[in-house]
Motif scaffolding. Structure first.
Motif, PDB file in Angstrom:
ATOM      1  N   THR A  45       0.713  -1.155   0.121  1.00 14.36           N
ATOM      2  CA  THR A  45       0.121   0.053   0.012  1.00 14.36           C
ATOM      3  C   THR A  45       0.789   1.250  -0.021  1.00 14.36           C
ATOM      4  OG1 THR A  45      -0.084   0.277   2.468  1.00 14.36           O
ATOM      5  CG2 THR A  45      -1.800  -1.243   1.336  1.00 14.36           C
ATOM      6  N   GLY A  46       0.257   2.428  -0.374  1.00 21.15           N
ATOM      7  CA  GLY A  46       0.705   3.795  -0.135  1.00 21.15           C
ATOM      8  C   GLY A  46       2.416   3.930  -0.793  1.00 21.15           C
ATOM      9  N   GLU A  47       3.143   4.484   0.181  1.00 26.55           N
ATOM     10  CA  GLU A  47       4.321   4.787  -0.138  1.00 26.55           C
ATOM     11  C   GLU A  47       5.304   3.313  -0.769  1.00 26.55           C
ATOM     12  OE1 GLU A  47       6.492   7.694   2.281  1.00 26.55           O
ATOM     13  OE2 GLU A  47       4.417   8.763   2.707  1.00 26.55           O
ATOM     14  N   LEU A  48       5.071   2.407   0.238  1.00 24.84           N
ATOM     15  CA  LEU A  48       6.099   1.168   0.170  1.00 24.84           C
ATOM     16  C   LEU A  48       5.752   0.510  -1.081  1.00 24.84           C
ATOM     17  CD1 LEU A  48       5.867   1.596   3.334  1.00 24.84           C
ATOM     18  CD2 LEU A  48       6.101  -1.110   3.417  1.00 24.84           C
ATOM     19  N   ILE A  49       4.606   0.448  -1.777  1.00 27.98           N
ATOM     20  CA  ILE A  49       4.376  -0.038  -3.087  1.00 27.98           C
ATOM     21  C   ILE A  49       4.769   0.814  -4.243  1.00 27.98           C
ATOM     22  CG2 ILE A  49       2.017   0.225  -3.364  1.00 27.98           C
ATOM     23  CD1 ILE A  49       3.800  -2.714  -4.841  1.00 27.98           C
ATOM     24  N   ARG A  50       4.375   2.116  -4.018  1.00 24.01           N
ATOM     25  CA  ARG A  50       4.610   3.206  -5.190  1.00 24.01           C
ATOM     26  C   ARG A  50       5.854   3.722  -5.172  1.00 24.01           C
ATOM     27  NH1 ARG A  50      -0.547   2.979  -3.249  1.00 24.01           N
ATOM     28  NH2 ARG A  50      -2.284   3.362  -4.881  1.00 24.01           N
ATOM     29  N   LEU A  51       6.794   3.955  -4.025  1.00 21.77           N
ATOM     30  CA  LEU A  51       8.012   4.380  -4.037  1.00 21.77           C
ATOM     31  C   LEU A  51       9.009   3.651  -3.964  1.00 21.77           C
ATOM     32  CD1 LEU A  51       7.366   7.852  -1.987  1.00 21.77           C
ATOM     33  CD2 LEU A  51       6.854   7.203  -4.260  1.00 21.77           C
ATOM     34  N   ARG A  52       8.722   2.293  -3.390  1.00 18.31           N
ATOM     35  CA  ARG A  52       9.805   1.338  -2.823  1.00 18.31           C
ATOM     36  C   ARG A  52       9.526   0.018  -3.364  1.00 18.31           C
ATOM     37  NH1 ARG A  52      10.383   1.464   3.082  1.00 18.31           N
ATOM     38  NH2 ARG A  52       8.881   2.923   3.277  1.00 18.31           N
ATOM     39  N   GLY A  53       8.536  -0.324  -4.147  1.00 19.28           N
ATOM     40  CA  GLY A  53       8.114  -1.398  -4.821  1.00 19.28           C
ATOM     41  C   GLY A  53       8.057  -2.439  -3.851  1.00 19.28           C
ATOM     42  N   VAL A  54       7.621  -2.380  -2.497  1.00 13.97           N
ATOM     43  CA  VAL A  54       7.194  -3.527  -1.692  1.00 13.97           C
ATOM     44  C   VAL A  54       5.960  -4.027  -1.892  1.00 13.97           C
ATOM     45  CG1 VAL A  54       7.268  -4.216   0.875  1.00 13.97           C
ATOM     46  CG2 VAL A  54       9.012  -2.427  -0.185  1.00 13.97           C
ATOM     47  N   PRO A  55       5.567  -5.309  -2.155  1.00 10.04           N
ATOM     48  CA  PRO A  55       4.518  -5.864  -2.545  1.00 10.04           C
ATOM     49  C   PRO A  55       3.857  -6.462  -0.984  1.00 10.04           C
ATOM     50  CG  PRO A  55       6.003  -7.577  -2.978  1.00 10.04           C
ATOM     51  CD  PRO A  55       6.876  -6.198  -2.543  1.00 10.04           C
ATOM     52  N   SER A  56       2.477  -6.587  -1.280  1.00  7.50           N
ATOM     53  CA  SER A  56       1.874  -7.304  -0.041  1.00  7.50           C
ATOM     54  C   SER A  56       2.434  -8.401   0.281  1.00  7.50           C
ATOM     55  CB  SER A  56       0.262  -7.337  -0.408  1.00  7.50           C
ATOM     56  OG  SER A  56      -0.514  -7.630   0.891  1.00  7.50           O
ATOM     57  N   ARG A  57       1.982  -8.815   1.545  1.00 10.36           N
ATOM     58  CA  ARG A  57       2.417 -10.270   2.049  1.00 10.36           C
ATOM     59  C   ARG A  57       1.074 -11.076   2.688  1.00 10.36           C
ATOM     60  NH1 ARG A  57       7.365  -9.270   5.746  1.00 10.36           N
ATOM     61  NH2 ARG A  57       6.792 -11.136   6.605  1.00 10.36           N
ATOM     62  N   PRO A  58       1.053 -12.429   2.924  1.00 15.78           N
ATOM     63  CA  PRO A  58       0.006 -12.967   3.615  1.00 15.78           C
ATOM     64  C   PRO A  58       0.159 -13.019   5.276  1.00 15.78           C
ATOM     65  CG  PRO A  58       1.479 -14.628   2.465  1.00 15.78           C
ATOM     66  CD  PRO A  58       1.907 -13.149   2.147  1.00 15.78           C
ATOM     67  N   ASP A  59       1.347 -12.942   5.748  1.00 11.96           N
ATOM     68  CA  ASP A  59       1.592 -12.848   7.158  1.00 11.96           C
ATOM     69  C   ASP A  59       1.720 -11.520   7.672  1.00 11.96           C
ATOM     70  OD1 ASP A  59       3.851 -12.222   5.515  1.00 11.96           O
ATOM     71  OD2 ASP A  59       5.202 -13.546   7.180  1.00 11.96           O
TER      72      ASP A  59
END
Length: 394
Positions: A193-207
Motif C-alpha cells: 500500500t501507499g508509499e511502500l508499493i509506489r515508491l519502493r516496490g514493496v508488495p503485499s504479504r499474507p503474514d
C-alpha cells in the motif's frame, strides 16, 4: 450502488470513494461528467483503451489543480484553514484518480501530487496528526498518528487500508472519529500500500502479523500510547490483514473488519473470470502482489484465506458489511462471524432500506464509521465509567 458512470463499476467505485473521503459531487459533475460521453468500452477487455485513461487522468488532475488554485487564493486572502480544507480535497482527488491509472509516469506524478497537497493541508490547517516512521522487516513504514486531546496514555487502533488505499485517503475517511472518543488512531502505509508499493516496490504479504508486530513494537516505545490496548481495523481487503494480525499477534486486543473477509483468492478469481467494466485491470493485482502475471498473482493469492485463521481470533470482534456488497459477498461475512473464536463478537449488516448496503458502505459511510468508532471505544479503557459490553449479534 450509485453509478456515476453507469455500467462501469471501477470508475464509479472510485467516484464513490472520493465522495466518502470528502470530495464534492459538484466537482465530479463538472470535471468527470463529460467523460460519460466517451465511446463505450469493451466490457470483456482486461484494460481500457489509452484514450479513456488519458481523459480520466486529465479530469482528476484538473479537478485537483483547481482546488489548489483556490487554496492559493484563500492563503493570499489570509484564510489558512480554508486553504487547508481545499488542499485536503485536492489530495483526495489526486489520490483517487491515480487508482485507475496504470503504472507509469502519469501514475507516479499523480501520487506525488497527492502527497504534496496533503502536506500543504497539514501545514495550512494544522491537521491534528503526527507523521511517524516505523522500522520493519519491509523497511520504514510511514504513518500518521491522530491522537485525542489527553495528557495520559491512550489506547490505539491501527487502521489498515485495502489493496489500493493510501494513508492519506484513509485519514480523509476516518478523520478524528476515534480521537473524539479518546482512542489514538494510526493510519499507516504497509506492504502493498501507499508509499511502500509506489515508491519502493514493496508488495503485499499474507503474514500481516509481521508488520503488525513491528508497529506494536514501535507503539511500546511511546509514552503517550497505552500499548497494552492495541486494536486493529481493516478496511475492505484490509479486513484480511486485521484478521491475520489478531490471530497471530497476541498483543492485539480487539479486531474490526470493515467488510468481512473469508477467501481473498476466491473473491479475486471470480472478479477476474467474470470481469466487466474493466475491473480488475490486468496490471493491478500483479503489481500489488509482486508477480509477473495475473495468473501468478491469483495463484499467490490462494494463500490469502482465513478459513483456518478466524477460529484463532479470540479478541472482541466487529464485522461490518453491506447486504448488497458486490466486491466481497455478504455470505463471506457470515462465514467469518460463525468461524471466529471470539465470545464477544458482533456482525452488523447494513441493508438497502437503511443505507450503507454497498461495499464499505460507500453509498452511506457515515453511520458505519461512527458505529465502528463507538463499538471500539466501548472495548478500550477510555473512560472507567463506560459499561462493559455484552456479547451479541445484530
Amino acid at each position: 450502488m450509485f453509478e456515476f458512470f453507469p455500467g462501469d463499476r471501477a470508475w464509479s467505485s472510485t467516484v464513490n470513494l472520493a465522495l466518502m473521503a470528502g470530495g464534492s459531487l459538484g466537482d465530479m459533475e463538472r470535471w468527470l461528467g463529460p467523460l460519460r460521453d466517451l465511446p463505450a468500452a469493451d466490457p470483456s477487455a482486461a484494460d481500457p483503451p489509452p484514450a479513456r485513461l488519458e481523459a480520466w487522468a486529465a479530469a482528476w488532475a484538473g479537478m485537483a489543480h483547481r482546488q489548489e488554485e483556490l487554496a492559493a487564493l484563500d492563503l493570499k486572502a489570509g484564510y489558512p484553514l480554508t486553504a487547508g480544507a481545499r488542499y485536503l480535497r485536492a489530495s483526495v482527488y489526486h489520490a483517487s484518480g491515480q487508482r485507475q491509472i496504470p503504472l507509469g509516469p502519469a501514475k507516479s506524478e499523480s501520487y506525488a501530487a497527492a502527497l504534496q497537497a496533503f502536506g500543504n493541508a497539514v501545514e495550512c490547517a494544522s491537521l491534528p496528526l503526527e507523521r511517524i516512521h516505523i522500522d520493519s522487516p519491509d523497511g520504514m513504514m510511514p504513518g500518521y498518528l491522530i491522537a485525542p486531546d489527553a495528557t495520559d496514555p491512550r489506547p490505539v487502533v491501527i487502521v489498515y487500508g485495502g489493496l489500493d488505499l493510501t494513508k492519506e485517503l484513509v485519514y480523509a475517511v476516518v478523520g478524528t472519529a476515534f480521537a473524539r472518543r479518546g482512542v489514538t488512531c494510526l493510519v499507516v502505509d504497509t506492504p502493498g500500500t501507499g508509499e511502500l508499493i509506489r515508491l519502493r516496490g514493496v508488495p503485499s504479504r499474507p503474514d500481516y502479523e509481521v508488520p503488525t508486530a513491528a508497529i506494536i513494537d514501535y507503539l511500546e516505545t511511546r509514552r503517550d500510547v497505552d500499548a497494552r490496548h492495541v486494536a486493529v481495523l481493516g478496511i475492505s481487503f484490509g479486513g484480511y490483514y486485521a484478521a491475520r494480525a489478531a490471530a497471530f499477534e497476541p498483543r492485539v486486543s480487539a479486531c474490526v473488519s470493515w467488510a468481512g473477509s473469508w477467501d481473498c483468492g476466491a473473491v479475486w478469481r471470480r472478479r477476474w473470470d467474470g470481469r466487466s467494466g474493466y475491473e480488475p485491470a490486468s496490471w493491478f493485482l500483479p503489481w500489488v502482489l509482486g508477480t509477473p502475471t495475473v495468473e501468478q498473482a491469483l495463484e499467490r493469492l490462494e494463500e490469502w484465506t482465513l478459513a483456518d485463521v478466524w477460529p484463532r481470533v479470540t479478541q472482541p470482534l466487529l464485522i461490518v458489511h453491506g447486504e448488497d456488497d458486490r466486491e466481497i459477498p455478504v455470505a463471506d461475512a457470515h462465514r467469518a462471524f460463525e468461524a471466529a473464536g471470539s465470545e464477544d463478537r458482533t456482525l452488523r449488516v447494513f441493508t438497502a432500506g437503511e443505507g450503507g448496503t454497498e461495499h464499505m458502505q460507500t453509498d452511506d459511510p457515515g453511520p458505519a464509521l461512527q458505529l465502528i468508532a463507538e463499538w471500539l471505544s466501548l472495548r478500550m479503557p477510555v473512560e472507567a465509567h463506560l459499561p462493559a459490553p455484552s456479547p451479541r449479534a445484530v
